[in-house]
Scaffold this motif. Structure first.
Motif, PDB file in Angstrom:
ATOM      1  N   UNK A 152       0.870  -1.231  -0.075  1.00 45.22           N
ATOM      2  CA  UNK A 152      -0.088  -0.097   0.095  1.00 45.22           C
ATOM      3  C   UNK A 152       0.894   1.223  -0.021  1.00 45.22           C
ATOM      4  N   UNK A 153       1.865   1.093   0.831  1.00 42.63           N
ATOM      5  CA  UNK A 153       2.799   2.222   0.973  1.00 42.63           C
ATOM      6  C   UNK A 153       3.448   2.545  -0.602  1.00 42.63           C
ATOM      7  N   UNK A 154       3.993   1.317  -1.197  1.00 36.42           N
ATOM      8  CA  UNK A 154       4.358   1.651  -2.600  1.00 36.42           C
ATOM      9  C   UNK A 154       3.582   2.134  -3.583  1.00 36.42           C
ATOM     10  N   UNK A 155       2.315   1.620  -3.534  1.00 32.18           N
ATOM     11  CA  UNK A 155       1.234   2.381  -4.374  1.00 32.18           C
ATOM     12  C   UNK A 155       0.941   3.894  -4.015  1.00 32.18           C
ATOM     13  N   UNK A 156       1.058   4.259  -2.896  1.00 29.83           N
ATOM     14  CA  UNK A 156       0.821   5.645  -2.665  1.00 29.83           C
ATOM     15  C   UNK A 156       1.977   6.334  -2.956  1.00 29.83           C
ATOM     16  N   UNK A 157       3.341   6.062  -2.692  1.00 30.20           N
ATOM     17  CA  UNK A 157       4.763   6.665  -3.355  1.00 30.20           C
ATOM     18  C   UNK A 157       4.515   6.611  -4.822  1.00 30.20           C
ATOM     19  N   UNK A 158       4.040   5.819  -5.480  1.00 29.07           N
ATOM     20  CA  UNK A 158       4.155   5.783  -7.086  1.00 29.07           C
ATOM     21  C   UNK A 158       2.997   7.033  -7.599  1.00 29.07           C
ATOM     22  N   UNK A 159       1.958   7.199  -6.773  1.00 31.99           N
ATOM     23  CA  UNK A 159       1.062   8.035  -7.180  1.00 31.99           C
ATOM     24  C   UNK A 159       1.736   9.425  -6.542  1.00 31.99           C
ATOM     25  N   UNK A 160       2.293   9.550  -5.760  1.00 31.36           N
ATOM     26  CA  UNK A 160       3.076  11.136  -5.311  1.00 31.36           C
ATOM     27  C   UNK A 160       4.240  11.025  -6.525  1.00 31.36           C
ATOM     28  N   UNK A 161       4.978  10.005  -6.927  1.00 25.16           N
ATOM     29  CA  UNK A 161       6.075  10.235  -8.043  1.00 25.16           C
ATOM     30  C   UNK A 161       5.214  10.892  -9.226  1.00 25.16           C
ATOM     31  N   UNK A 162       4.263  10.387  -9.540  1.00 27.69           N
ATOM     32  CA  UNK A 162       3.425  10.783 -10.981  1.00 27.69           C
ATOM     33  C   UNK A 162       3.124  12.055 -10.854  1.00 27.69           C
ATOM     34  N   UNK A 163       2.972  12.489  -9.489  1.00 26.55           N
ATOM     35  CA  UNK A 163       2.319  14.066  -9.210  1.00 26.55           C
ATOM     36  C   UNK A 163       3.714  14.792  -9.192  1.00 26.55           C
ATOM     37  N   UNK A 164       5.066  14.203  -9.264  1.00 29.43           N
ATOM     38  CA  UNK A 164       6.221  15.085  -9.237  1.00 29.43           C
ATOM     39  C   UNK A 164       7.172  15.090  -8.021  1.00 29.43           C
ATOM     40  N   UNK A 165       6.683  14.102  -7.025  1.00 29.65           N
ATOM     41  CA  UNK A 165       7.472  14.005  -5.915  1.00 29.65           C
ATOM     42  C   UNK A 165       8.661  13.271  -6.260  1.00 29.65           C
ATOM     43  N   UNK A 166       9.730  13.835  -5.545  1.00 29.59           N
ATOM     44  CA  UNK A 166      11.159  12.818  -5.646  1.00 29.59           C
ATOM     45  C   UNK A 166      11.185  11.641  -5.061  1.00 29.59           C
ATOM     46  N   UNK A 167      11.500  10.768  -5.574  1.00 32.69           N
ATOM     47  CA  UNK A 167      11.615   9.388  -4.628  1.00 32.69           C
ATOM     48  C   UNK A 167      12.796   9.150  -4.051  1.00 32.69           C
ATOM     49  N   UNK A 168      12.828   9.540  -2.692  1.00 31.77           N
ATOM     50  CA  UNK A 168      14.095   9.403  -1.775  1.00 31.77           C
ATOM     51  C   UNK A 168      13.685   8.779  -0.516  1.00 31.77           C
ATOM     52  N   UNK A 169      14.501   8.172   0.378  1.00 30.44           N
ATOM     53  CA  UNK A 169      13.883   7.696   1.776  1.00 30.44           C
ATOM     54  C   UNK A 169      12.979   8.627   2.386  1.00 30.44           C
ATOM     55  N   UNK A 170      13.073   9.751   2.649  1.00 32.36           N
ATOM     56  CA  UNK A 170      12.049  10.681   3.248  1.00 32.36           C
ATOM     57  C   UNK A 170      10.617  10.592   2.616  1.00 32.36           C
ATOM     58  N   UNK A 171      10.534  10.455   1.235  1.00 33.88           N
ATOM     59  CA  UNK A 171       9.157  10.225   0.934  1.00 33.88           C
ATOM     60  C   UNK A 171       8.522   8.930   1.306  1.00 33.88           C
ATOM     61  N   UNK A 172       9.385   7.714   1.325  1.00 30.40           N
ATOM     62  CA  UNK A 172       8.842   6.684   1.696  1.00 30.40           C
ATOM     63  C   UNK A 172       8.405   6.493   3.164  1.00 30.40           C
TER      64      UNK A 172
END
Length: 313
Positions: A152-172
């Motif tokens: 579920x967390x991976x799913x939410x992170x992927x949605x945020x990346x699509x919206x422009x968020x940077x994939x880093x440990x703090x995002x997870x």
């Protein structure tokens, strides 16, 4: 030696300049074809083409998702000693598979040991695993599959990346905390774990099925629920019977400190070195494979595949 370099131009730490340096480095030693991915699943198509056309090596330049796709392309018809070997140049946000192999967490730094191994003809056959899904599709994975909260967390992170968020440990971390307290169901455990020859274990909220250790990294720090998992063994499983705050924090603390002993606790379930495990769900549950979200499932059969692929290492 013919090699195909499969590059994901959208990988977290890659750049066109870095790809140029890597192409020049490998072109001096190999008959190199550069193939850039353009959509999800493209690395699978390219690796399958490399296998069909008799290439000697496939070099995956990207994160764990690119490596996973390349593996599934190479093994489209199953393991075979005659398939191209796989080399990995990590440039994603976590690079769990490459780091579990002992490679530097940087594509340019990893180039030297990979080139040295190619020149010396050094390879290592490693075991992988498969996940058999409800629709009959079977997918290989290199290090980990997750059902429940982590997916579920991976799913939410992927949605945020699509919206422009940077994939880093703090995002997870931010996403996991928010979802734990406001998103996931912490009352009704949906999962039942089955291992041949053992009683079924019901009432699980989440489960990780690991092919190696660690499960993931937070920056440089390994997160390790199943430290005995190894490419040369079967599958290890970690599960939680409770998502109450106390047991969850206790398990997470052990994961961050674990070196040789799996996470322990009254609410923890551990399985070591299993050839096959099955997870059944009373309702559709989120599922991730090597860090990529693959939708919801109600039943998955995981199998260990010894010596599935040759790695240049």
């Amino acid at each position: 030696m013919r090699a195909m370099l499969i590059a994901n131009p959208k990988a977290t730490s890659t750049s066109r300049r870095a790809r140029g340096i890597l192409v020049r480095a490998f072109s001096g030693h190999l008959d190199l074809v550069l193939a850039e991915t353009g959509h999800r699943g493209h690395a699978t198509e390219l690796a399958r083409r490399a296998a069909d056309e008799g290439f000697d090596v496939v070099i995956a330049l990207g994160g764990d998702g690119t490596v996973n796709e390349a593996v599934n392309g190479l093994l489209a018809h199953g393991p075979d000693p005659g398939l191209p070997a796989l080399a990995v140049l990590p440039c994603g946000s976590a690079n769990v598979f490459a780091r579990a192999l002992g490679l530097p967490n940087d594509p340019i730094a990893a180039t030297r040991p990979v080139l040295a191994a190619l020149r010396a003809g050094r390879y290592r056959s490693v075991g992988l695993a498969t996940a058999g899904l409800e629709d009959g599709v079977e997918r290989y994975f290199t290090f980990n599959a997750g059902v429940g909260l982590d997916a579920e967390v991976v799913r939410e992170v992927e949605l945020r990346r699509v919206a422009g968020a940077k994939a880093d440990p703090s995002l997870y971390v931010r996403t996991a905390l928010r979802h734990f307290f406001t998103g996931t169901d912490r009352r009704d455990p949906p999962l039942t774990l089955e291992v041949p020859g053992r009683p079924a274990i019901s009432g699980l909220f989440l489960s990780f099925v690991s092919n190696t250790a660690p499960w993931t990294f937070l920056g440089r720090a390994p997160v390790n629920p199943t430290p005995k998992a190894n490419f040369s063994r079967g599958l290890d499983v970690f599960g939680m019977r409770s998502l109450a705050l106390g047991p969850t924090l206790g398990a997470l603390g052990q994961m961050m400190l674990a070196r040789t002993r799996p996470v322990q606790g009254r609410q923890v379930v551990n399985v070591h070195d299993a050839a096959q495990v099955t997870l059944h769900a009373e309702r559709p549950v989120a599922f991730q494979l090597d860090g990529d979200y693959l939708g919801e499932q109600r039943g998955i059969v995981f199998r260990s595949v010894p010596k599935a692929v040759r790695i240049v290492i």
